[in-house]
Design a protein around this motif. Structure first.
Motif, PDB file in Angstrom:
ATOM      1  N   GLN A 182       0.821  -1.210   0.000  1.00 16.91           N
ATOM      2  CA  GLN A 182       0.000   0.000   0.000  1.00 16.91           C
ATOM      3  C   GLN A 182       0.856   1.262   0.000  1.00 16.91           C
ATOM      4  O   GLN A 182       0.512   2.252  -0.665  1.00 16.91           O
ATOM      5  CB  GLN A 182      -0.943  -0.041   1.212  1.00 16.91           C
ATOM      6  CG  GLN A 182      -2.055  -1.065   1.022  1.00 16.91           C
ATOM      7  CD  GLN A 182      -2.702  -1.487   2.328  1.00 16.91           C
ATOM      8  OE1 GLN A 182      -2.117  -1.372   3.403  1.00 16.91           O
ATOM      9  NE2 GLN A 182      -3.909  -1.997   2.240  1.00 16.91           N
ATOM     10  N   ILE A 183       1.959   1.233   0.709  1.00 14.51           N
ATOM     11  CA  ILE A 183       2.876   2.378   0.672  1.00 14.51           C
ATOM     12  C   ILE A 183       3.493   2.496  -0.722  1.00 14.51           C
ATOM     13  O   ILE A 183       3.697   3.604  -1.243  1.00 14.51           O
ATOM     14  CB  ILE A 183       3.959   2.238   1.757  1.00 14.51           C
ATOM     15  CG1 ILE A 183       3.319   2.387   3.141  1.00 14.51           C
ATOM     16  CG2 ILE A 183       5.059   3.282   1.567  1.00 14.51           C
ATOM     17  CD1 ILE A 183       4.260   2.154   4.298  1.00 14.51           C
ATOM     18  N   GLY A 184       3.781   1.357  -1.359  1.00 15.42           N
ATOM     19  CA  GLY A 184       4.273   1.382  -2.741  1.00 15.42           C
ATOM     20  C   GLY A 184       3.278   2.027  -3.688  1.00 15.42           C
ATOM     21  O   GLY A 184       3.644   2.827  -4.561  1.00 15.42           O
ATOM     22  N   VAL A 185       1.986   1.692  -3.528  1.00 14.99           N
ATOM     23  CA  VAL A 185       0.939   2.311  -4.354  1.00 14.99           C
ATOM     24  C   VAL A 185       0.889   3.813  -4.088  1.00 14.99           C
ATOM     25  O   VAL A 185       0.743   4.616  -5.019  1.00 14.99           O
ATOM     26  CB  VAL A 185      -0.432   1.667  -4.067  1.00 14.99           C
ATOM     27  CG1 VAL A 185      -1.554   2.448  -4.754  1.00 14.99           C
ATOM     28  CG2 VAL A 185      -0.452   0.217  -4.517  1.00 14.99           C
ATOM     29  N   LEU A 186       1.009   4.199  -2.826  1.00 12.84           N
ATOM     30  CA  LEU A 186       1.019   5.624  -2.469  1.00 12.84           C
ATOM     31  C   LEU A 186       2.127   6.363  -3.204  1.00 12.84           C
ATOM     32  O   LEU A 186       1.902   7.449  -3.760  1.00 12.84           O
ATOM     33  CB  LEU A 186       1.196   5.766  -0.958  1.00 12.84           C
ATOM     34  CG  LEU A 186       1.458   7.173  -0.431  1.00 12.84           C
ATOM     35  CD1 LEU A 186       0.284   8.091  -0.727  1.00 12.84           C
ATOM     36  CD2 LEU A 186       1.750   7.129   1.072  1.00 12.84           C
ATOM     37  N   LEU A 187       3.329   5.792  -3.225  1.00  9.03           N
ATOM     38  CA  LEU A 187       4.458   6.441  -3.909  1.00  9.03           C
ATOM     39  C   LEU A 187       4.218   6.501  -5.420  1.00  9.03           C
ATOM     40  O   LEU A 187       4.548   7.506  -6.065  1.00  9.03           O
ATOM     41  CB  LEU A 187       5.751   5.689  -3.600  1.00  9.03           C
ATOM     42  CG  LEU A 187       6.221   5.769  -2.142  1.00  9.03           C
ATOM     43  CD1 LEU A 187       7.441   4.888  -1.919  1.00  9.03           C
ATOM     44  CD2 LEU A 187       6.522   7.211  -1.747  1.00  9.03           C
TER      45      LEU A 187
END
Length: 427
Positions: free
Chosen positions: A404-409
């Motif tokens: 999810q943090i990867g998607v955010l970035l």
């Protein structure tokens, strides 16, 4: 001085375990005492009323009520069955079905907590029967429930749009591709784990199974079509579309599926009133907090300080994301939006970030906080549904949190992911 007193007071109260509503209210009172005569006590009821007196915010109780009616009317079970028919044949099929069911329910409820309650009670026991660890099944449920506030219609995006003066329809469209991308990457994690642990395939794929389960599920999935079609077609405002969705959900539950009884409606209205009342009180309290800061030009001062730290756009975006992730771990989503948008949106605008893109960034950041301690409401609800200790659930959600943090970035640094659909529709 004012910002230090209010933010410091609110954080101290939250760390002491004071509920967010009262922490904001007491911090606002401290702010009035600090300012003195220039901020009379009448500002509290006046600001609270102004914060809640918004026609677009009326969409929130309608969305909550529509979600409650659809859940009680047997929608969740039908969506889960359809999801299993679609992806149950893949390795780790029930895990994939969990994500797909949450994605479809997101287009109905707009709430992560509603998704956990509806899908978790069905999928977690079933996955455990099929050989999945209960912790992993719970981690999937919690992580995929976060699609609720990202895929439209989203209560979180309604609050942001009202606070930022942005288009609700544009924000709804901006959340579609990030939500789908997040769902696909969550399924990728499940597939890798399923191969490693040799989780079972649920059933072989059959067209008949998809058609049979899809026939009933399509009735549920017409609801987001009504909402989004009405908004984007210029036929209805978001508030009017949400009201129509309530009427549709009531008719489907009472007369089509016949699982909703008239005696249930009172309980549903009571639950809706409690949840809506809590949200709106937070909206009012956060508006008082925000108005006091604005009166003393605190947002402009904070923006100037932040912009003086660095002129590097990439570094600035990373700092904003880090701040929002931390805030999401500590503060209620609604309150965080109302308090921080007046501070951070001018910084984002100065960096040339589209308000719609910033809205999606902010929503994803704060939504991740729902599954992150110490506040992490989704964590505690998921643990309660699965009858597990929160510590075990936290470990199970970590691989999905990284995704999810990867998607955010990706959303932050590849604006086309969020802005393509709004631009195509003229927003």
């Amino acid at each position: 001085m004012l910002g230090t007193v209010m933010f410091g007071g609110m954080l101290a109260l939250m760390l002491l375990g004071v509920p967010i509503l009262f922490a904001i209210g007491i911090a606002s009172a401290l702010g009035i005492l600090t300012i003195g005569a220039s901020a009379p006590w009448i500002i509290i009821p006046a600001s609270m009323f102004n914060g809640m007196n918004s026609f677009p915010l009326m969409a929130i109780p309608f969305f909550v009520l529509a979600g409650e009616l659809m859940n009680r009317g047997g929608i969740s079970r039908r969506l889960v069955s359809f999801a299993v028919a679609l992806v149950g044949h893949v390795q780790g099929g029930l895990g994939h079905a969990n994500v797909v069911a949450n994605a479809m329910l997101a287009a109905v409820s707009g709430s992560a907590l509603a998704n956990i309650a509806a899908v978790g009670r069905v999928m977690i026991p079933e996955m455990e029967k099929k050989g999945y660890e209960r912790e992993f099944a719970t981690g999937i449920t919690i992580s995929s429930s976060l699609l609720g506030p990202i895929i439209p219609p989203s209560i979180t995006m309604v609050v942001y749009a009202v606070t930022a003066g942005a288009s609700i329809g544009g924000l709804f469209l901006a959340g579609v591709l990030p939500g789908i991308l997040m769902a696909l990457l969550l399924m990728a994690v499940i597939y890798i784990r399923a191969r490693k642990m040799n989780y079972p395939v649920n059933d072989s794929f059959t067209v008949r199974g998809v058609v049979d389960t899809g026939r009933e599920a399509i009735i549920a999935l017409l609801m987001p079509v009504i909402i989004l079609g009405g908004i984007f077609g210029g036929i209805m405002t978001p508030t009017e579309a949400a009201a129509v969705a309530v009427a549709y959900a009531l008719i489907v539950g009472l007369f089509v599926f016949r699982e909703l009884k008239l005696k249930d409606v009172g309980d549903i209205l009571a639950n809706t009133g409690i949840l809506t009342g809590f949200i709106m009180l937070i909206v009012g309290a956060a508006r008082v907090f925000s108005d006091l800061l604005a009166q003393e030009a605190v947002p402009q001062a904070i923006a100037a300080v932040v912009l003086s730290i660095t002129s590097n756009e990439i570094l600035m975006l990373l700092l904003i994301n880090l701040l929002l992730l931390v805030v999401g771990c500590l503060m209620d989503t609604t309150a965080a939006i109302i308090i921080l948008v007046p501070i951070l949106l001018p910084i984002a605008t100065e960096l040339g970030i589209d308000p719609l893109l910033f809205g999606v960034m902010m929503c994803i950041n704060l939504v991740i906080g729902l599954a992150t301690p110490p506040v992490g409401i989704a964590l505690y609800l998921g643990a309660d549904v699965a009858n597990l200790k929160v510590e075990k659930v936290i470990r199970a959600t970590l691989p999905f949190l990284i995704v999810q943090i990867g998607v955010l970035l990706l959303v932050t640094f590849v604006p086309a992911i969020s802005l393509t659909l709004p631009r195509l529709m003229g927003y």
